[in-house]
Design an enzyme around this catalytic site. Structure first.
Site, PDB file in Angstrom:
ATOM      1  N   GLU A  48     -24.442 -56.077 -43.517  1.00 14.53           N
ATOM      2  CA  GLU A  48     -24.629 -54.632 -43.448  1.00 14.53           C
ATOM      3  C   GLU A  48     -25.224 -54.295 -42.081  1.00 14.53           C
ATOM      4  O   GLU A  48     -26.393 -54.583 -41.816  1.00 14.53           O
ATOM      5  CB  GLU A  48     -25.532 -54.164 -44.595  1.00 14.53           C
ATOM      6  CG  GLU A  48     -25.920 -52.711 -44.557  1.00 14.53           C
ATOM      7  CD  GLU A  48     -24.761 -51.764 -44.286  1.00 14.53           C
ATOM      8  OE1 GLU A  48     -24.860 -51.001 -43.292  1.00 14.53           O
ATOM      9  OE2 GLU A  48     -23.771 -51.776 -45.026  1.00 14.53           O
ATOM     10  N   CYS A  79     -17.516 -58.860 -38.154  1.00 18.43           N
ATOM     11  CA  CYS A  79     -17.693 -57.698 -39.021  1.00 18.43           C
ATOM     12  C   CYS A  79     -18.907 -56.865 -38.596  1.00 18.43           C
ATOM     13  O   CYS A  79     -18.832 -56.137 -37.620  1.00 18.43           O
ATOM     14  CB  CYS A  79     -17.738 -58.132 -40.482  1.00 18.43           C
ATOM     15  SG  CYS A  79     -17.386 -56.795 -41.640  1.00 18.43           S
ATOM     16  N   ARG A 106     -16.547 -47.963 -38.263  1.00 20.57           N
ATOM     17  CA  ARG A 106     -17.202 -48.652 -39.376  1.00 20.57           C
ATOM     18  C   ARG A 106     -16.446 -48.397 -40.685  1.00 20.57           C
ATOM     19  O   ARG A 106     -15.888 -47.330 -40.875  1.00 20.57           O
ATOM     20  CB  ARG A 106     -18.642 -48.142 -39.552  1.00 20.57           C
ATOM     21  CG  ARG A 106     -19.536 -48.447 -38.394  1.00 20.57           C
ATOM     22  CD  ARG A 106     -20.948 -47.896 -38.626  1.00 20.57           C
ATOM     23  NE  ARG A 106     -21.632 -48.758 -39.569  1.00 20.57           N
ATOM     24  CZ  ARG A 106     -22.217 -48.339 -40.677  1.00 20.57           C
ATOM     25  NH1 ARG A 106     -22.205 -47.072 -41.017  1.00 20.57           N
ATOM     26  NH2 ARG A 106     -22.815 -49.192 -41.470  1.00 20.57           N
ATOM     27  N   ILE A 133     -13.808 -57.525 -45.479  1.00 20.28           N
ATOM     28  CA  ILE A 133     -14.675 -57.000 -46.540  1.00 20.28           C
ATOM     29  C   ILE A 133     -15.380 -55.760 -45.998  1.00 20.28           C
ATOM     30  O   ILE A 133     -16.219 -55.865 -45.094  1.00 20.28           O
ATOM     31  CB  ILE A 133     -15.711 -58.051 -46.988  1.00 20.28           C
ATOM     32  CG1 ILE A 133     -15.010 -59.327 -47.463  1.00 20.28           C
ATOM     33  CG2 ILE A 133     -16.615 -57.468 -48.083  1.00 20.28           C
ATOM     34  CD1 ILE A 133     -15.935 -60.487 -47.715  1.00 20.28           C
ATOM     35  N   ARG A 134     -15.013 -54.585 -46.512  1.00 24.15           N
ATOM     36  CA  ARG A 134     -15.559 -53.320 -46.001  1.00 24.15           C
ATOM     37  C   ARG A 134     -15.540 -53.334 -44.461  1.00 24.15           C
ATOM     38  O   ARG A 134     -16.515 -52.961 -43.803  1.00 24.15           O
ATOM     39  CB  ARG A 134     -16.980 -53.083 -46.512  1.00 24.15           C
ATOM     40  CG  ARG A 134     -17.069 -52.816 -47.982  1.00 24.15           C
ATOM     41  CD  ARG A 134     -18.472 -52.525 -48.444  1.00 24.15           C
ATOM     42  NE  ARG A 134     -19.013 -51.375 -47.760  1.00 24.15           N
ATOM     43  CZ  ARG A 134     -20.302 -51.201 -47.486  1.00 24.15           C
ATOM     44  NH1 ARG A 134     -21.184 -52.089 -47.847  1.00 24.15           N
ATOM     45  NH2 ARG A 134     -20.712 -50.129 -46.861  1.00 24.15           N
ATOM     46  N   HIS A 169     -13.941 -62.120 -41.384  1.00 21.96           N
ATOM     47  CA  HIS A 169     -14.934 -63.162 -41.666  1.00 21.96           C
ATOM     48  C   HIS A 169     -14.321 -64.565 -41.592  1.00 21.96           C
ATOM     49  O   HIS A 169     -13.961 -65.125 -42.633  1.00 21.96           O
ATOM     50  CB  HIS A 169     -15.507 -62.950 -43.073  1.00 21.96           C
ATOM     51  CG  HIS A 169     -16.347 -61.739 -43.223  1.00 21.96           C
ATOM     52  ND1 HIS A 169     -17.709 -61.758 -43.044  1.00 21.96           N
ATOM     53  CD2 HIS A 169     -16.017 -60.472 -43.528  1.00 21.96           C
ATOM     54  CE1 HIS A 169     -18.189 -60.546 -43.251  1.00 21.96           C
ATOM     55  NE2 HIS A 169     -17.175 -59.742 -43.540  1.00 21.96           N
ATOM     56  N   GLU A 171     -15.791 -67.261 -41.237  1.00 18.32           N
ATOM     57  CA  GLU A 171     -16.695 -68.211 -41.888  1.00 18.32           C
ATOM     58  C   GLU A 171     -16.402 -68.371 -43.379  1.00 18.32           C
ATOM     59  O   GLU A 171     -16.872 -69.320 -44.012  1.00 18.32           O
ATOM     60  CB  GLU A 171     -18.162 -67.785 -41.684  1.00 18.32           C
ATOM     61  CG  GLU A 171     -18.635 -66.610 -42.514  1.00 18.32           C
ATOM     62  CD  GLU A 171     -18.220 -65.239 -42.006  1.00 18.32           C
ATOM     63  OE1 GLU A 171     -18.697 -64.237 -42.583  1.00 18.32           O
ATOM     64  OE2 GLU A 171     -17.435 -65.146 -41.030  1.00 18.32           O
TER      65      GLU A 171
END
Length: 190
Positions: A48, A79, A106, A133-134, A169, A171
């Site tokens: 976040e 991200c 964003r 993811i978002r 992502h 990872e």
């Protein structure tokens, strides 16, 4: 070679595990005193961005990290990390490090339900799995930033000098090539 992973919130453990699996030594940055440690590269993980931005200032990590990035420390930002590096956000007035010459939107793919997985070409690496993811995406690339990957016409990976900015992502997937490319970049700098 020693890599610092910002560990105040987000997917830092997954980055650390992947980097250590590739032979790198890692430290986690949680407080100002951690900046006294020696390290050769930096990972800004997903998570976040608003929380991370607030915590790096409250924990007095901001100035030391920004100085190292501006001085040419290699960075892998994924991200939320991309948002922290961006010099402009299209839908937010905050600017954090501002060292990556891009404008980022964003939550560009919507809320959690807008998350998805794909396999796409990444310049210099080949087809790689990409988990969003978002996720943000990059609306505009400026001043020498190089586009490395796009998905459905949206820029999702860039490189600027020794900074990688990714919307996704790496990872979270079994492919190690993006982290290997980052470590190879670090080796060239140290």
């Amino acid at each position: 070679m020693r890599i610092a992973v910002l560990a105040v919130q987000g997917a830092f453990a997954e980055h650390r595990k992947k980097l250590e699996g590739l032979g790198a030594s890692c430290i986690e940055l949680r407080k100002k005193d951690d900046l006294r440690e020696s390290f050769d590269g930096l990972v800004l993980p997903g998570g976040e961005s608003t929380v991370q931005g607030k915590l790096i200032k409250e924990l007095e990590l901001y100035d030391g990290l920004k100085m190292r990035i501006q001085d040419g420390m290699p960075v892998l930002a994924t991200c939320a990390g991309l948002i922290l590096l961006a010099e402009e956000l299209a839908n937010d007035t905050h600017v954090y490090f501002g060292t990556l010459p891009v404008r980022v939107k964003r939550n560009a793919y919507g809320r959690q339900l807008g998350s998805f997985h794909t396999v796409q070409e990444m310049e210099g690496i080949g087809k790689v799995p990409m988990t969003f993811i978002r996720a943000p995406y990059i609306e505009e690339v400026r001043d020498g930033a190089e586009v490395l990957a796009s998905v459905d016409g949206n820029i999702v990976a860039v490189k600027y000098g020794v900074q990688y900015g990714l919307s996704f992502h790496p990872e979270l997937d079994g492919d190690h090539r993006i982290h290997k490319a980052f470590l190879n970049m670090v080796r060239k700098v140290i």
